[in-house]
Design a protein around this motif. Structure first.
Motif, PDB file in Angstrom:
ATOM      1  N   THR A   1       0.848  -1.183   0.000  1.00 58.08           N
ATOM      2  CA  THR A   1       0.000   0.000   0.000  1.00 58.08           C
ATOM      3  C   THR A   1       0.886   1.236   0.000  1.00 58.08           C
ATOM      4  N   CYS A   2       0.656   2.139  -0.938  1.00 60.43           N
ATOM      5  CA  CYS A   2       1.448   3.365  -1.023  1.00 60.43           C
ATOM      6  C   CYS A   2       1.275   4.181   0.258  1.00 60.43           C
ATOM      7  N   GLU A   3       2.371   4.595   0.854  1.00 66.48           N
ATOM      8  CA  GLU A   3       2.327   5.353   2.099  1.00 66.48           C
ATOM      9  C   GLU A   3       1.786   6.767   1.902  1.00 66.48           C
ATOM     10  N   GLU A   4       1.712   7.215   0.675  1.00 65.21           N
ATOM     11  CA  GLU A   4       1.236   8.568   0.415  1.00 65.21           C
ATOM     12  C   GLU A   4      -0.240   8.590   0.019  1.00 65.21           C
TER      13      GLU A   4
ATOM     14  N   ARG B   1       5.777  13.954  -3.354  1.00 63.21           N
ATOM     15  CA  ARG B   1       4.778  14.581  -2.497  1.00 63.21           C
ATOM     16  C   ARG B   1       5.059  14.276  -1.023  1.00 63.21           C
ATOM     17  N   ALA B   2       5.475  13.035  -0.740  1.00 63.96           N
ATOM     18  CA  ALA B   2       5.786  12.662   0.637  1.00 63.96           C
ATOM     19  C   ALA B   2       7.010  13.427   1.144  1.00 63.96           C
ATOM     20  N   ARG B   3       8.015  13.581   0.284  1.00 68.72           N
ATOM     21  CA  ARG B   3       9.200  14.362   0.686  1.00 68.72           C
ATOM     22  C   ARG B   3       8.823  15.801   0.992  1.00 68.72           C
ATOM     23  N   TYR B   4       7.941  16.347   0.161  1.00 71.19           N
ATOM     24  CA  TYR B   4       7.508  17.737   0.396  1.00 71.19           C
ATOM     25  C   TYR B   4       6.763  17.854   1.722  1.00 71.19           C
ATOM     26  N   HIS B   5       5.901  16.894   2.020  1.00 70.82           N
ATOM     27  CA  HIS B   5       5.162  16.927   3.284  1.00 70.82           C
ATOM     28  C   HIS B   5       6.110  16.844   4.473  1.00 70.82           C
ATOM     29  N   ARG B   6       7.127  15.986   4.375  1.00 69.20           N
ATOM     30  CA  ARG B   6       8.094  15.880   5.460  1.00 69.20           C
ATOM     31  C   ARG B   6       8.867  17.188   5.623  1.00 69.20           C
TER      32      ARG B   6
ATOM     33  N   GLN C   1      10.778  -0.161  -1.849  1.00 62.70           N
ATOM     34  CA  GLN C   1       9.817   0.768  -2.432  1.00 62.70           C
ATOM     35  C   GLN C   1       8.647   1.015  -1.491  1.00 62.70           C
ATOM     36  N   ARG C   2       8.375   2.277  -1.189  1.00 64.79           N
ATOM     37  CA  ARG C   2       7.299   2.638  -0.269  1.00 64.79           C
ATOM     38  C   ARG C   2       6.187   3.418  -0.938  1.00 64.79           C
ATOM     39  N   PHE C   3       6.433   3.869  -2.170  1.00 64.22           N
ATOM     40  CA  PHE C   3       5.459   4.701  -2.862  1.00 64.22           C
ATOM     41  C   PHE C   3       5.169   4.126  -4.245  1.00 64.22           C
ATOM     42  N   CYS C   4       3.942   4.326  -4.737  1.00 62.58           N
ATOM     43  CA  CYS C   4       3.544   3.698  -5.999  1.00 62.58           C
ATOM     44  C   CYS C   4       4.131   4.389  -7.216  1.00 62.58           C
ATOM     45  N   THR C   5       4.412   5.689  -7.117  1.00 62.74           N
ATOM     46  CA  THR C   5       4.959   6.447  -8.242  1.00 62.74           C
ATOM     47  C   THR C   5       5.972   7.465  -7.735  1.00 62.74           C
ATOM     48  N   PRO C   6       6.831   7.971  -8.612  1.00 64.43           N
ATOM     49  CA  PRO C   6       7.729   9.058  -8.211  1.00 64.43           C
ATOM     50  C   PRO C   6       6.961  10.291  -7.741  1.00 64.43           C
TER      51      PRO C   6
ATOM     52  N   GLY D   1      -2.277   5.571  -0.553  1.00 61.48           N
ATOM     53  CA  GLY D   1      -3.041   4.410  -0.136  1.00 61.48           C
ATOM     54  C   GLY D   1      -3.346   3.417  -1.234  1.00 61.48           C
ATOM     55  N   ARG D   2      -2.838   3.646  -2.434  1.00 58.17           N
ATOM     56  CA  ARG D   2      -3.087   2.740  -3.551  1.00 58.17           C
ATOM     57  C   ARG D   2      -2.292   1.447  -3.385  1.00 58.17           C
ATOM     58  N   VAL D   3      -2.899   0.304  -3.728  1.00 57.01           N
ATOM     59  CA  VAL D   3      -2.185  -0.964  -3.765  1.00 57.01           C
ATOM     60  C   VAL D   3      -1.398  -1.029  -5.065  1.00 57.01           C
ATOM     61  N   PHE D   4      -0.113  -1.366  -4.979  1.00 59.42           N
ATOM     62  CA  PHE D   4       0.723  -1.373  -6.176  1.00 59.42           C
ATOM     63  C   PHE D   4       1.716  -2.529  -6.115  1.00 59.42           C
ATOM     64  N   PRO D   5       2.178  -3.023  -7.275  1.00 56.10           N
ATOM     65  CA  PRO D   5       3.170  -4.102  -7.294  1.00 56.10           C
ATOM     66  C   PRO D   5       4.534  -3.555  -6.903  1.00 56.10           C
ATOM     67  N   VAL D   6       5.275  -4.344  -6.165  1.00 58.05           N
ATOM     68  CA  VAL D   6       6.569  -3.906  -5.654  1.00 58.05           C
ATOM     69  C   VAL D   6       7.686  -4.519  -6.488  1.00 58.05           C
ATOM     70  N   ALA D   7       8.481  -3.675  -7.107  1.00 56.50           N
ATOM     71  CA  ALA D   7       9.629  -4.143  -7.871  1.00 56.50           C
ATOM     72  C   ALA D   7      10.870  -4.238  -6.994  1.00 56.50           C
ATOM     73  N   ASP D   8      10.910  -3.409  -5.951  1.00 55.16           N
ATOM     74  CA  ASP D   8      12.035  -3.350  -5.019  1.00 55.16           C
ATOM     75  C   ASP D   8      11.453  -3.327  -3.607  1.00 55.16           C
ATOM     76  N   GLN D   9      11.935  -4.200  -2.734  1.00 55.13           N
ATOM     77  CA  GLN D   9      11.376  -4.288  -1.384  1.00 55.13           C
ATOM     78  C   GLN D   9      11.549  -2.995  -0.589  1.00 55.13           C
TER      79      GLN D   9
END
Length: 255
Positions: free
Chosen positions: A215-218, A240-245, A230-235, A220-228
Protein backbone atom coordinates in the motif's frame (compact mmCIF):
# COMPACT_ATOMS: atom_id res chain seq x y z
CA UNK A 1 4.32 -21.98 -43.59
CA UNK A 2 1.20 -21.89 -45.76
CA UNK A 3 -1.99 -19.99 -45.08
CA UNK A 4 -3.61 -22.96 -43.30
CA UNK A 5 -0.57 -23.41 -41.07
CA UNK A 6 -0.57 -19.71 -40.20
CA UNK A 7 -4.26 -19.84 -39.34
CA UNK A 8 -3.69 -22.92 -37.19
CA UNK A 9 -0.79 -21.27 -35.42
CA UNK A 10 -2.96 -18.26 -34.64
CA UNK A 11 -5.60 -20.50 -33.07
CA UNK A 12 -2.97 -22.22 -30.94
CA UNK A 13 -1.74 -18.95 -29.55
CA UNK A 14 -5.08 -18.45 -27.80
CA UNK A 15 -4.38 -14.76 -28.04
CA UNK A 16 -6.80 -12.07 -27.30
CA UNK A 17 -8.60 -10.24 -30.00
CA UNK A 18 -7.56 -6.64 -30.50
CA UNK A 19 -9.14 -4.18 -28.09
CA UNK A 20 -9.91 -0.51 -28.56
CA UNK A 21 -8.67 2.35 -26.39
CA UNK A 22 -8.75 6.09 -26.87
CA UNK A 23 -10.42 9.38 -25.98
CA UNK A 24 -13.89 9.23 -24.49
CA UNK A 25 -16.57 11.65 -23.35
CA UNK A 26 -19.25 11.62 -20.67
CA UNK A 27 -22.83 11.83 -21.89
CA UNK A 28 -25.65 11.76 -19.32
CA UNK A 29 -24.08 9.04 -17.21
CA UNK A 30 -22.54 7.14 -20.14
CA UNK A 31 -18.87 6.82 -21.09
CA UNK A 32 -18.67 7.06 -24.89
CA UNK A 33 -15.53 5.98 -26.74
CA UNK A 34 -14.52 8.16 -29.71
CA UNK A 35 -14.18 5.54 -32.44
CA UNK A 36 -12.63 7.99 -34.90
CA UNK A 37 -9.65 8.47 -32.60
CA UNK A 38 -9.50 5.02 -31.00
CA UNK A 39 -6.48 2.75 -31.47
CA UNK A 40 -6.19 -1.02 -31.44
CA UNK A 41 -3.89 -2.82 -29.02
CA UNK A 42 -3.49 -6.20 -27.33
CA UNK A 43 -4.45 -6.06 -23.65
CA UNK A 44 -2.31 -9.08 -22.81
CA UNK A 45 0.76 -6.99 -23.59
CA UNK A 46 -0.19 -4.53 -20.82
CA UNK A 47 0.39 -5.64 -17.24
CA UNK A 48 -1.17 -2.79 -15.27
CA UNK A 49 -4.89 -2.87 -16.16
CA UNK A 50 -5.98 -4.31 -12.81
CA UNK A 51 -4.08 -1.77 -10.72
CA UNK A 52 -5.20 1.07 -12.99
CA UNK A 53 -8.86 0.01 -12.78
CA UNK A 54 -8.66 -0.33 -9.01
CA UNK A 55 -7.33 3.24 -8.93
CA UNK A 56 -10.45 4.65 -10.65
CA UNK A 57 -12.36 6.85 -8.19
CA UNK A 58 -13.84 9.73 -10.23
CA UNK A 59 -15.18 10.52 -13.74
CA UNK A 60 -11.80 11.98 -14.83
CA UNK A 61 -10.17 8.72 -13.67
CA UNK A 62 -12.61 6.75 -15.84
CA UNK A 63 -11.78 8.84 -18.91
CA UNK A 64 -8.07 8.40 -18.26
CA UNK A 65 -8.55 4.63 -17.94
CA UNK A 66 -10.49 4.41 -21.22
CA UNK A 67 -7.84 6.53 -22.93
CA UNK A 68 -5.21 3.96 -21.96
CA UNK A 69 -7.14 0.67 -21.80
CA UNK A 70 -10.58 1.08 -23.36
CA UNK A 71 -14.10 0.16 -22.26
CA UNK A 72 -14.63 -2.80 -19.95
CA UNK A 73 -16.96 -4.93 -22.07
CA UNK A 74 -17.20 -3.35 -25.52
CA UNK A 75 -14.29 -3.88 -27.90
CA UNK A 76 -13.65 -3.72 -31.62
CA UNK A 77 -16.51 -5.99 -32.65
CA UNK A 78 -19.18 -4.51 -30.41
CA UNK A 79 -22.40 -3.01 -31.76
CA UNK A 80 -21.98 0.06 -29.57
CA UNK A 81 -19.05 1.61 -27.76
CA UNK A 82 -20.42 3.13 -24.61
CA UNK A 83 -20.85 1.94 -21.01
CA UNK A 84 -22.42 3.36 -17.90
CA UNK A 85 -20.18 5.43 -15.68
CA UNK A 86 -21.65 3.61 -12.67
CA UNK A 87 -20.36 0.28 -14.06
CA UNK A 88 -16.80 1.58 -14.01
CA UNK A 89 -17.23 2.90 -10.48
CA UNK A 90 -18.70 -0.34 -9.12
CA UNK A 91 -16.12 -2.57 -10.84
CA UNK A 92 -13.27 -0.36 -9.64
CA UNK A 93 -14.54 -0.43 -6.06
CA UNK A 94 -14.98 -4.20 -6.05
CA UNK A 95 -11.48 -4.72 -7.45
CA UNK A 96 -9.91 -2.15 -5.12
CA UNK A 97 -11.39 -3.78 -2.02
CA UNK A 98 -10.43 -7.28 -3.23
CA UNK A 99 -6.80 -6.22 -3.72
CA UNK A 100 -6.72 -4.59 -0.29
CA UNK A 101 -8.27 -7.68 1.28
CA UNK A 102 -5.64 -9.90 -0.35
CA UNK A 103 -2.88 -7.64 0.93
CA UNK A 104 -4.34 -7.63 4.46
CA UNK A 105 -4.63 -11.42 4.34
CA UNK A 106 -0.94 -11.73 3.42
CA UNK A 107 0.02 -9.39 6.24
CA UNK A 108 -2.11 -11.32 8.72
CA UNK A 109 -0.35 -14.55 7.75
CA UNK A 110 3.14 -13.09 8.23
CA UNK A 111 2.61 -10.55 11.03
CA UNK A 112 0.76 -10.66 14.32
CA UNK A 113 -2.71 -11.94 13.41
CA UNK A 114 -4.39 -10.16 16.31
CA UNK A 115 -3.07 -6.83 15.05
CA UNK A 116 -4.16 -7.47 11.46
CA UNK A 117 -7.57 -8.89 12.29
CA UNK A 118 -9.01 -5.41 12.78
CA UNK A 119 -8.07 -4.43 9.23
CA UNK A 120 -9.63 -7.61 7.86
CA UNK A 121 -12.85 -6.99 9.78
CA UNK A 122 -13.02 -3.44 8.45
CA UNK A 123 -12.74 -4.69 4.87
CA UNK A 124 -15.27 -7.42 5.68
CA UNK A 125 -17.84 -4.69 6.24
CA UNK A 126 -17.21 -2.98 2.89
CA UNK A 127 -20.42 -3.08 0.79
CA UNK A 128 -18.46 -4.39 -2.20
CA UNK A 129 -17.51 -7.52 -0.23
CA UNK A 130 -19.97 -7.81 2.65
CA UNK A 131 -22.18 -10.29 0.78
CA UNK A 132 -19.15 -12.62 0.48
CA UNK A 133 -19.17 -13.16 4.24
CA UNK A 134 -22.19 -15.19 5.26
CA UNK A 135 -21.78 -15.00 9.03
CA UNK A 136 -19.59 -13.53 11.72
CA UNK A 137 -16.26 -15.29 12.11
CA UNK A 138 -15.97 -16.96 15.52
CA UNK A 139 -12.16 -16.82 15.53
CA UNK A 140 -9.26 -15.09 13.85
CA UNK A 141 -8.55 -18.27 11.91
CA UNK A 142 -12.15 -18.31 10.74
CA UNK A 143 -11.74 -14.70 9.63
CA UNK A 144 -8.71 -15.68 7.52
CA UNK A 145 -10.71 -18.47 5.93
CA UNK A 146 -13.59 -16.11 5.16
CA UNK A 147 -11.22 -13.58 3.62
CA UNK A 148 -9.66 -16.29 1.45
CA UNK A 149 -13.07 -17.44 0.23
CA UNK A 150 -14.16 -13.86 -0.49
CA UNK A 151 -11.06 -13.20 -2.58
CA UNK A 152 -11.37 -16.48 -4.49
CA UNK A 153 -15.08 -15.97 -5.19
CA UNK A 154 -14.65 -12.39 -6.40
CA UNK A 155 -11.76 -13.24 -8.73
CA UNK A 156 -13.40 -16.43 -10.02
CA UNK A 157 -16.53 -14.51 -10.95
CA UNK A 158 -14.35 -12.05 -12.87
CA UNK A 159 -12.77 -14.98 -14.75
CA UNK A 160 -16.06 -16.25 -16.17
CA UNK A 161 -15.72 -16.72 -19.91
CA UNK A 162 -11.91 -16.68 -19.82
CA UNK A 163 -10.33 -19.67 -21.58
CA UNK A 164 -6.75 -20.87 -21.39
CA UNK A 165 -4.73 -22.22 -24.29
CA UNK A 166 -1.16 -23.43 -24.70
CA UNK A 167 0.78 -20.90 -26.77
CA UNK A 168 4.28 -21.02 -28.29
CA UNK A 169 6.70 -18.29 -27.36
CA UNK A 170 6.46 -16.59 -30.75
CA UNK A 171 4.01 -15.05 -33.16
CA UNK A 172 3.66 -15.68 -36.87
CA UNK A 173 2.59 -12.55 -38.70
CA UNK A 174 2.72 -11.71 -42.41
CA UNK A 175 4.92 -14.74 -43.05
CA UNK A 176 7.52 -13.70 -40.48
CA UNK A 177 8.51 -15.26 -37.18
CA UNK A 178 8.39 -12.83 -34.25
CA UNK A 179 9.85 -14.57 -31.19
CA UNK A 180 9.56 -13.30 -27.63
CA UNK A 181 11.15 -16.43 -26.17
CA UNK A 182 12.83 -19.61 -27.32
CA UNK A 183 11.14 -21.52 -30.14
CA UNK A 184 10.04 -24.79 -28.57
CA UNK A 185 9.04 -23.13 -25.26
CA UNK A 186 5.38 -22.61 -24.38
CA UNK A 187 3.18 -20.62 -22.06
CA UNK A 188 -0.43 -20.52 -20.91
CA UNK A 189 -2.31 -17.80 -22.78
CA UNK A 190 -5.75 -16.53 -21.75
CA UNK A 191 -8.49 -15.67 -24.20
CA UNK A 192 -11.09 -13.41 -22.60
CA UNK A 193 -14.44 -12.17 -23.92
CA UNK A 194 -13.70 -8.61 -22.80
CA UNK A 195 -11.20 -6.39 -21.01
CA UNK A 196 -12.55 -7.31 -17.58
CA UNK A 197 -11.58 -10.91 -18.25
CA UNK A 198 -7.98 -9.86 -18.81
CA UNK A 199 -8.09 -7.64 -15.74
CA UNK A 200 -9.09 -10.57 -13.55
CA UNK A 201 -6.60 -12.88 -15.25
CA UNK A 202 -3.89 -10.46 -14.10
CA UNK A 203 -5.38 -10.35 -10.61
CA UNK A 204 -5.55 -14.16 -10.45
CA UNK A 205 -1.94 -14.45 -11.61
CA UNK A 206 -0.73 -11.97 -8.99
CA UNK A 207 -2.66 -13.71 -6.22
CA UNK A 208 -1.61 -17.25 -7.12
CA UNK A 209 2.03 -16.28 -7.73
CA UNK A 210 2.09 -14.07 -4.62
CA UNK A 211 3.37 -11.11 -6.60
CA UNK A 212 4.82 -8.65 -4.06
CA UNK A 213 2.48 -5.72 -3.50
CA UNK A 214 2.18 -2.94 -0.99
CA UNK A 215 0.00 0.00 0.00
CA UNK A 216 1.45 3.36 -1.02
CA UNK A 217 2.33 5.35 2.10
CA UNK A 218 1.24 8.57 0.42
CA UNK A 219 -2.01 7.83 -1.47
CA UNK A 220 -3.04 4.41 -0.14
CA UNK A 221 -3.09 2.74 -3.55
CA UNK A 222 -2.18 -0.96 -3.76
CA UNK A 223 0.72 -1.37 -6.18
CA UNK A 224 3.17 -4.10 -7.29
CA UNK A 225 6.57 -3.91 -5.65
CA UNK A 226 9.63 -4.14 -7.87
CA UNK A 227 12.04 -3.35 -5.02
CA UNK A 228 11.38 -4.29 -1.38
CA UNK A 229 12.58 -0.84 -0.38
CA UNK A 230 9.82 0.77 -2.43
CA UNK A 231 7.30 2.64 -0.27
CA UNK A 232 5.46 4.70 -2.86
CA UNK A 233 3.54 3.70 -6.00
CA UNK A 234 4.96 6.45 -8.24
CA UNK A 235 7.73 9.06 -8.21
CA UNK A 236 4.96 11.65 -7.87
CA UNK A 237 3.85 10.17 -4.55
CA UNK A 238 7.45 9.90 -3.39
CA UNK A 239 8.02 13.58 -4.21
CA UNK A 240 4.78 14.58 -2.50
CA UNK A 241 5.79 12.66 0.64
CA UNK A 242 9.20 14.36 0.69
CA UNK A 243 7.51 17.74 0.40
CA UNK A 244 5.16 16.93 3.28
CA UNK A 245 8.09 15.88 5.46
CA UNK A 246 9.96 19.06 4.53
CA UNK A 247 6.96 21.30 5.23
CA UNK A 248 6.46 19.76 8.69
CA UNK A 249 10.04 20.65 9.58
CA UNK A 250 9.55 24.30 8.68
CA UNK A 251 8.87 26.70 11.57
CA UNK A 252 5.33 28.05 11.70
CA UNK A 253 4.65 31.79 11.54
CA UNK A 254 5.43 33.60 14.74
CA UNK A 255 8.13 31.20 15.90
Amino acid sequence: MGEDETRSGHALRGELQSWLAGPATLDDGWVVLDLDRAREYRPLAVVSQHYDLADVASPPDVLAFVQQHGLLRHGAGADEHRERLSDFESEALKLRVALRLNLELRRALTDDLSERAEGLRALRAEPALSTRFEEKALSDLGLLAQASIAIATTVSEGLRGVELAVAPMFEWSAGELQPFGEVGDFRLAPHAPNLLGYVYYRVATDIVNRTPMRTCEECGRVFPVADQRQRFCTPTCASRARYHRWSKRQPSEGE
